[in-house]
Design an enzyme around this catalytic site. Structure first.
Site: not given
Lengths: 400, 318
Positions: A156, A195-196, A224, A245, A248, A258, A260
């Site tokens: 995230g 963040n990954d 995700g 992101e 999204h 969704c 989000c």
């Protein structure tokens, strides 16, 4: 700690020395073995400076002399090389359904790892405790050289300055968690949080499919969907640290709801979570099965699983084209389990994207498979620590 | 000795130029039709003449110029001063810098017109003070200039910013570019006119029929704006939908870039409130939400002058 590194940079001679050292180390990391003269010409440093730095690095164990190279007329030069095991690094990949903790060498190669159960439904503190215990285990299992630090890839948006996990769309309960400080307190090592997908993009740049690439988008296609944007060689984070992101992006004007709060997001049609949920709905099951089972089913030819994954791949292809047309990157890399563990996924996504690219973009955009297999985020996490010795410029730039 | 710059905005129908001092203050301006039919050579000659006239009127010569900035609607190779492709000018691989060097000795910087508009809005307009800014130009097409970390972001080949071809619906109508469901197919000027024309067939009472003299083909986005302002329900509905489409497209861009501000300009943005209200509402509803995340949308402040002012800014930065 990060803060201590910053302090050591405040003196400009220390800073300069640190930078020169990293130039030498990075040249050896990338080129294998080099003579002092080659190092001087590659780094632009004087022979005397190279001599001093090399002597220091040999004393510290980072570098060793390794036989002799071909003579260019005159005495044969001594070749120098990096000692990959001189220091170790801990990499932590926090994923939605598992946490991986690994110990790596200076080339980000995994030496040992522990896989912890899913962090979902647990308090962040409990997860941090488990990670700290795993770090202790890995660090003490072998007669280990000094550990440079711990890199954490988080699913995230994160605030890298403070090492805070800001939120995790698929991991409720992780809003504003001071992950860096919590973990550093326990393991007594410098900790770096990112963040990954951003971490994976950095990993691809240094150790994977994107060496030398300055404009890169990494897509993490797993439970995700994450995106890491490397613009001009640097992670682009946006105004509040929430950029990238990709999951999204809206791909359907009238789509499904969704998590989000929006509708029609890419995640609702092309993420691992959406796929396993849809499959459970179809089979009338309460609990969705694991993503790995769906991927197994597709590899074994289960027609419905194949159809679902193929449709997801085509949606990803559409998103890849939008990203290429909008941001004109040199390369878009697909990683994550959907891309890595279901071989037709990449080809279908790339085939869908290609004809959708604008003419001038088409010739200049590479769509590539991850060069790091299923370890992209883990290698990325390791690279967060490794870049402090190989490319410390970024840290120096952030110094107050 | 005071040094001056000239900024030029070359459009498909008009070209505008401004002479400015070293602080970017505009001292004189001139606007002329673009002789597109004369080809690249003809247009560039007309441009050179415009520059010379502008100088002469101020009793200046080329030696008083430090640089010239030129904005072109198309894909530009900034390093080499080439226009790779401009659909509005019908140009392909035009060596603008080469032509310039034959006529003038002062330096020239060539850039995409929307990127320059973004620079101007960031420097002097609605984007002032924002480090991460998206400037959206709504016109015949939809383009953008991305200012990321205080600098124009160009991507690997200088082509970054073409948000008109972001897909908002995978199976939507076909776009000029050959794809389906591009933002441009829904919300650019011609798309607004087309959607109004389609709706008119079943609404013979619409004011648009009268404004277009009974000829559907004469309907333009401008006319749809006029009709909406005069209370025509069909036209108002079209703007409502246009705002929603743009809100969806910009929600994607905002979610990807997390900008500090989004500035919307270009001819179509003149529609004002009736476009911005549904746009902002939809953007809020469709962009990713997280605690503290905001995406302020502002109308551009410089209007049609943004291109020229951006060209001045680019020349000053050379």
């Amino acid at each position: 700690m990060l803060r201590e590194r910053h302090r050591s940079f405040t003196g400009s001679t220390t800073l300069l020395k640190e930078l020169n050292r990293s130039l030498v180390l990075d040249a050896l990391r990338q080129q294998g073995s080099l003579s002092r003269a080659q190092l001087a010409s590659l780094t632009g440093l004087t022979a005397a400076t190279i001599s001093n730095i090399v002597e220091e690095l040999i004393a510290e164990g980072y570098v060793r002399s390794e036989g002799q190279g071909a003579s260019q007329g005159g005495r044969k030069p001594t070749l120098l090389s990096l000692v990959p095991g001189a220091r170790h690094v801990i990499a932590v990949d926090v994923a939605v359904d598992r946490v991986t903790v690994a110990i790596t060498d200076l080339l980000a190669r995994t030496l040992a790892m522990e896989v912890l159960p899913s962090p979902a439904g647990k308090a962040p503190l409990a997860v941090v405790d488990e990670v700290a215990a795993a770090v202790e285990n890995l660090a003490h299992r072998r007669s280990c050289p000094p550990i440079l630090g711990v890199g954490v890839a988080f699913p995230g948006p994160t605030d890298v300055e403070t090492g805070t996990a800001l939120t995790a769309p698929n991991l409720p309960g992780w809003d504003h968690v001071p992950l860096r400080d919590l973990l550093a307190e326990r393991v007594k090592l410098p900790v770096y949080v990112e963040n990954d997908a951003n971490a994976a993009a950095l990993g691809e740049k240094s150790y994977g499919a994107a060496r030398g690439v300055r404009h890169l988008i990494f897509l993490l296609l797993d439970l995700g969907i994450g995106g890491g944007f490397l613009f001009g060689g640097e992670i682009y984070r946006g105004f509040q640290g929430a950029a990238g992101e990709v999951g999204h992006m809206i791909i359907d004007i009238n789509g499904r709801r969704c998590g989000c709060g929006s509708t029609g997001c890419l995640e609702t049609v092309a993420s691992g979570i959406a796929l396993v949920r849809r499959r459970a709905e179809r089979l009338g099951r309460e609990e969705p099965e694991k993503l790995s089972l769906l991927l197994d089913a597709a590899r074994l030819g289960d027609a419905q699983a194949v159809a679902d994954l193929n449709e997801a791949a085509r949606y990803i292809g559409v998103a890849v084209a939008s990203l290429a047309n909008t941001f004109n990157p040199e390369m878009i890399i697909l990683g994550g389990r959907l891309a890595v563990e279901y071989p037709p996924f990449f080809d279908l996504a790339a085939e869908t994207a290609r004809p959708r690219l604008l003419p001038l973009i088409q010739h200049h955009t590479q769509i590539a498979m991850t060069g790091l297999g299923r370890n992209a985020c883990l290698v990325g996490a390791a690279s967060l620590v490794l870049q402090t010795i190989f490319q410390p410029l970024r840290l120096a730039g952030n110094a107050p | 000795m005071e040094r001056y710059v000239i900024g030029i905005d070359l459009g498909g129908s008009k070209m505008a130029a401004a002479l400015a001092d070293g602080q970017g203050r505009v001292l004189a301006e001139e606007r002329r039709p673009t002789p597109v039919e004369a080809g690249a050579e003809g247009v560039l000659s007309a441009l050179a003449e415009l520059v010379e006239d502008l100088l002469r009127a101020q009793n200046l010569t080329e030696r008083d110029l430090s640089a010239v900035g030129l904005g072109i609607p198309g894909m530009i190779d900034r390093e080499r001063g080439l226009c790779l492709f401009s659909p509005n000018l019908f140009w392909r691989n035009v060596d603008v810098a080469g032509f310039w060097r034959e006529r003038f000795s002062c330096r020239l910087v060539v850039d995409n017109d929307v990127r320059l508009g973004a620079v101007a809005e960031a420097e002097w307009g609605a984007g002032r003070g924002a480090r991460d800014l998206i400037f959206v130009a709504l016109g015949t097409g939809i383009g953008s200039g991305l200012i990321l970390g205080g600098e124009v972001y160009r991507g690997s080949r200088g082509l970054a910013g073409e948000i008109g071809h972001i897909t908002v619906s995978r199976d939507g109508p076909v776009c000029n570019c050959g794809n389906h469901g591009c933002l441009e197919v829904y919300a650019a000027g011609p798309a607004i006119a087309r959607r109004a024309q389609e709706a008119m067939a079943s609404e013979p009472e619409s004011l648009l029929w009268r404004l277009a003299g009974g000829d559907k083909e004469k309907v333009t986005a401008e006319l749809v704006s006029l009709a909406a302002d005069q209370g025509d329900e069909l036209a108002q509905r079209i703007w409502e939908e246009t705002g929603e489409y743009l809100g969806i497209g910009l929600a994607s861009v905002a979610t990807l870039l997390n900008p500090e501000r989004i500035v919307v300009g270009g001819g179509v943005a003149q529609a004002g409130e009736k476009l911005f209200r549904p746009l902002v509402r939809t953007l809020k509803a469709r962009a990713m939400t997280a605690p503290g995340l905001t995406y302020p949308v502002l109308p551009a402040a410089l209007g049609s002058a943004a291109g020229v002012r951006g060209a001045v800014a680019a020349a000053l930065k050379l």
